[in-house]
Motif scaffolding. Structure first.
Motif, PDB file in Angstrom:
ATOM      1  N   VAL A 187      36.912  47.083  31.267  1.00  0.00           N
ATOM      2  CA  VAL A 187      38.032  47.395  32.132  1.00  0.00           C
ATOM      3  C   VAL A 187      38.727  46.104  32.539  1.00  0.00           C
ATOM      4  O   VAL A 187      39.958  46.020  32.512  1.00  0.00           O
ATOM      5  N   TYR A 188      37.943  45.096  32.899  1.00  0.00           N
ATOM      6  CA  TYR A 188      38.551  43.817  33.298  1.00  0.00           C
ATOM      7  C   TYR A 188      39.418  43.248  32.178  1.00  0.00           C
ATOM      8  O   TYR A 188      40.550  42.824  32.423  1.00  0.00           O
ATOM      9  N   MET A 189      38.918  43.239  30.967  1.00  0.00           N
ATOM     10  CA  MET A 189      39.677  42.662  29.851  1.00  0.00           C
ATOM     11  C   MET A 189      40.971  43.436  29.609  1.00  0.00           C
ATOM     12  O   MET A 189      42.011  42.843  29.332  1.00  0.00           O
ATOM     13  N   GLU A 190      40.923  44.740  29.717  1.00  0.00           N
ATOM     14  CA  GLU A 190      42.119  45.556  29.526  1.00  0.00           C
ATOM     15  C   GLU A 190      43.132  45.295  30.637  1.00  0.00           C
ATOM     16  O   GLU A 190      44.327  45.160  30.381  1.00  0.00           O
ATOM     17  N   LEU A 191      42.667  45.205  31.868  1.00  0.00           N
ATOM     18  CA  LEU A 191      43.561  44.896  32.978  1.00  0.00           C
ATOM     19  C   LEU A 191      44.165  43.506  32.824  1.00  0.00           C
ATOM     20  O   LEU A 191      45.352  43.305  33.067  1.00  0.00           O
ATOM     21  N   LYS A 192      43.361  42.558  32.409  1.00  0.00           N
ATOM     22  CA  LYS A 192      43.826  41.187  32.270  1.00  0.00           C
ATOM     23  C   LYS A 192      44.891  41.051  31.186  1.00  0.00           C
ATOM     24  O   LYS A 192      45.828  40.277  31.320  1.00  0.00           O
ATOM     25  N   LYS A 193      44.774  41.818  30.105  1.00  0.00           N
ATOM     26  CA  LYS A 193      45.766  41.772  29.028  1.00  0.00           C
ATOM     27  C   LYS A 193      47.140  42.215  29.503  1.00  0.00           C
ATOM     28  O   LYS A 193      48.148  41.731  28.999  1.00  0.00           O
ATOM     29  N   ASN A 194      47.162  43.136  30.465  1.00  0.00           N
ATOM     30  CA  ASN A 194      48.425  43.751  30.857  1.00  0.00           C
ATOM     31  C   ASN A 194      48.880  43.417  32.275  1.00  0.00           C
ATOM     32  O   ASN A 194      49.879  43.950  32.729  1.00  0.00           O
ATOM     33  N   SER A 195      48.173  42.536  32.975  1.00  0.00           N
ATOM     34  CA  SER A 195      48.499  42.268  34.371  1.00  0.00           C
ATOM     35  C   SER A 195      48.504  40.775  34.662  1.00  0.00           C
ATOM     36  O   SER A 195      47.770  40.009  34.057  1.00  0.00           O
ATOM     37  N   ALA A 196      49.317  40.417  35.627  1.00  0.00           N
ATOM     38  CA  ALA A 196      49.441  39.014  36.005  1.00  0.00           C
ATOM     39  C   ALA A 196      48.226  38.524  36.795  1.00  0.00           C
ATOM     40  O   ALA A 196      47.748  37.422  36.578  1.00  0.00           O
ATOM     41  N   LEU A 197      47.724  39.343  37.689  1.00  0.00           N
ATOM     42  CA  LEU A 197      46.634  38.916  38.560  1.00  0.00           C
ATOM     43  C   LEU A 197      45.607  40.042  38.682  1.00  0.00           C
ATOM     44  O   LEU A 197      45.956  41.172  39.021  1.00  0.00           O
ATOM     45  N   VAL A 198      44.347  39.726  38.392  1.00  0.00           N
ATOM     46  CA  VAL A 198      43.262  40.686  38.522  1.00  0.00           C
ATOM     47  C   VAL A 198      42.168  40.029  39.354  1.00  0.00           C
ATOM     48  O   VAL A 198      41.692  38.943  39.012  1.00  0.00           O
ATOM     49  N   SER A 199      41.782  40.675  40.442  1.00  0.00           N
ATOM     50  CA  SER A 199      40.702  40.148  41.274  1.00  0.00           C
ATOM     51  C   SER A 199      39.954  41.329  41.896  1.00  0.00           C
ATOM     52  O   SER A 199      40.182  42.473  41.516  1.00  0.00           O
ATOM     53  N   TYR A 200      39.066  41.044  42.834  1.00  0.00           N
ATOM     54  CA  TYR A 200      38.378  42.102  43.562  1.00  0.00           C
ATOM     55  C   TYR A 200      38.623  41.881  45.036  1.00  0.00           C
ATOM     56  O   TYR A 200      39.126  40.832  45.451  1.00  0.00           O
ATOM     57  N   TRP A 201      38.267  42.873  45.852  1.00  0.00           N
ATOM     58  CA  TRP A 201      38.434  42.751  47.286  1.00  0.00           C
ATOM     59  C   TRP A 201      37.165  43.219  47.970  1.00  0.00           C
ATOM     60  O   TRP A 201      36.548  44.197  47.560  1.00  0.00           O
ATOM     61  N   LYS A 202      36.770  42.495  49.000  1.00  0.00           N
ATOM     62  CA  LYS A 202      35.581  42.872  49.754  1.00  0.00           C
ATOM     63  C   LYS A 202      35.897  42.848  51.239  1.00  0.00           C
ATOM     64  O   LYS A 202      36.328  41.839  51.781  1.00  0.00           O
ATOM     65  N   GLY A 203      35.703  44.001  51.856  1.00  0.00           N
ATOM     66  CA  GLY A 203      35.774  44.139  53.304  1.00  0.00           C
ATOM     67  C   GLY A 203      34.362  44.480  53.745  1.00  0.00           C
ATOM     68  O   GLY A 203      33.412  43.779  53.411  1.00  0.00           O
ATOM     69  N   LYS A 204      34.210  45.621  54.419  1.00  0.00           N
ATOM     70  CA  LYS A 204      32.858  46.115  54.687  1.00  0.00           C
ATOM     71  C   LYS A 204      32.228  46.592  53.396  1.00  0.00           C
ATOM     72  O   LYS A 204      31.035  46.507  53.196  1.00  0.00           O
ATOM     73  N   LYS A 205      33.088  47.118  52.523  1.00  0.00           N
ATOM     74  CA  LYS A 205      32.664  47.563  51.188  1.00  0.00           C
ATOM     75  C   LYS A 205      33.511  46.819  50.170  1.00  0.00           C
ATOM     76  O   LYS A 205      34.306  45.978  50.539  1.00  0.00           O
ATOM     77  N   GLU A 206      33.366  47.159  48.909  1.00  0.00           N
ATOM     78  CA  GLU A 206      34.018  46.385  47.846  1.00  0.00           C
ATOM     79  C   GLU A 206      34.874  47.279  46.946  1.00  0.00           C
ATOM     80  O   GLU A 206      34.488  48.398  46.624  1.00  0.00           O
ATOM     81  N   THR A 207      36.035  46.771  46.561  1.00  0.00           N
ATOM     82  CA  THR A 207      36.882  47.420  45.560  1.00  0.00           C
ATOM     83  C   THR A 207      36.789  46.579  44.297  1.00  0.00           C
ATOM     84  O   THR A 207      36.991  45.364  44.335  1.00  0.00           O
ATOM     85  N   ASP A 208      36.487  47.233  43.176  1.00  0.00           N
ATOM     86  CA  ASP A 208      36.209  46.506  41.932  1.00  0.00           C
ATOM     87  C   ASP A 208      37.380  45.669  41.443  1.00  0.00           C
ATOM     88  O   ASP A 208      37.206  44.515  41.070  1.00  0.00           O
ATOM     89  N   PHE A 209      38.579  46.253  41.414  1.00  0.00           N
ATOM     90  CA  PHE A 209      39.726  45.532  40.867  1.00  0.00           C
ATOM     91  C   PHE A 209      40.961  45.734  41.729  1.00  0.00           C
ATOM     92  O   PHE A 209      41.339  46.854  42.048  1.00  0.00           O
ATOM     93  N   VAL A 210      41.593  44.631  42.082  1.00  0.00           N
ATOM     94  CA  VAL A 210      42.899  44.610  42.724  1.00  0.00           C
ATOM     95  C   VAL A 210      43.826  43.981  41.705  1.00  0.00           C
ATOM     96  O   VAL A 210      43.614  42.841  41.279  1.00  0.00           O
ATOM     97  N   VAL A 211      44.836  44.725  41.286  1.00  0.00           N
ATOM     98  CA  VAL A 211      45.705  44.300  40.192  1.00  0.00           C
ATOM     99  C   VAL A 211      47.124  44.164  40.715  1.00  0.00           C
ATOM    100  O   VAL A 211      47.652  45.074  41.358  1.00  0.00           O
ATOM    101  N   GLN A 212      47.736  43.012  40.416  1.00  0.00           N
ATOM    102  CA  GLN A 212      49.121  42.799  40.815  1.00  0.00           C
ATOM    103  C   GLN A 212      49.944  42.447  39.594  1.00  0.00           C
ATOM    104  O   GLN A 212      49.674  41.465  38.907  1.00  0.00           O
ATOM    105  N   ASN A 213      50.915  43.279  39.340  1.00  0.00           N
ATOM    106  CA  ASN A 213      51.847  43.065  38.236  1.00  0.00           C
ATOM    107  C   ASN A 213      53.166  43.707  38.650  1.00  0.00           C
ATOM    108  O   ASN A 213      53.566  44.725  38.116  1.00  0.00           O
ATOM    109  N   GLY A 214      53.809  43.122  39.646  1.00  0.00           N
ATOM    110  CA  GLY A 214      54.991  43.729  40.239  1.00  0.00           C
ATOM    111  C   GLY A 214      54.622  44.648  41.387  1.00  0.00           C
ATOM    112  O   GLY A 214      55.195  44.587  42.455  1.00  0.00           O
TER     113      GLY A 214
END
Length: 99
Positions: free
Chosen positions: A1-28
C-alpha cells in the motif's frame, strides 16, 4: 500500500495521536487510510481512523481490507471499508498507463 501511495502522491506519512492512522496522504487534498488485511475488522481500526479524521477536520477515511465492503459512521465521520484488490484496480494509474 505504501509503495502504491508513494507512486501517486506527493507526501505519504503516518499520524499518531492517542491511536495511530497508517497513512496520511497529501496530493492537493488530504486523505487518511488504515490497512487491515482481514475480513474481521477490529474496532481499533475504525476508532483510530475516526480520531485522525477529527484531528485533520476531514469527513471521510478509508480502510483497506482483504475482502470486506462496508460504509460505517463513527463519531459523525464516514469510514469506507473496501478490499485492497478493489482499491488497487480502481486507483492505480500504473495498471492503465500507456508507454
Amino acid at each position: 500500500v505504501y509503495m502504491e501511495l508513494k507512486k501517486n502522491s506527493a507526501l505519504v506519512s503516518y499520524w499518531k495521536g492517542k491511536k495511530e492512522t497508517d497513512f496520511v496522504v497529501q496530493n492537493g487534498t488530504l486523505k487518511l487510510f488504515n490497512v487491515s488485511y482481514t475480513d474481521n475488522l477490529h474496532e481499533r481500526e475504525t476508532t483510530s481512523l475516526a480520531e485522525g479524521l477529527q484531528e485533520f477536520s476531514l469527513e471521510k477515511g478509508l480502510i483497506l481490507t482483504k475482502n470486506y465492503f462496508e460504509t460505517k459512521k463513527v463519531e459523525d465521520k464516514t469510514i469506507e471499508c473496501i478490499p485492497l484488490w478493489t482499491w488497487l484496480l480502481f486507483n492505480s494509474k500504473v495498471f492503465f498507463r500507456e508507454n
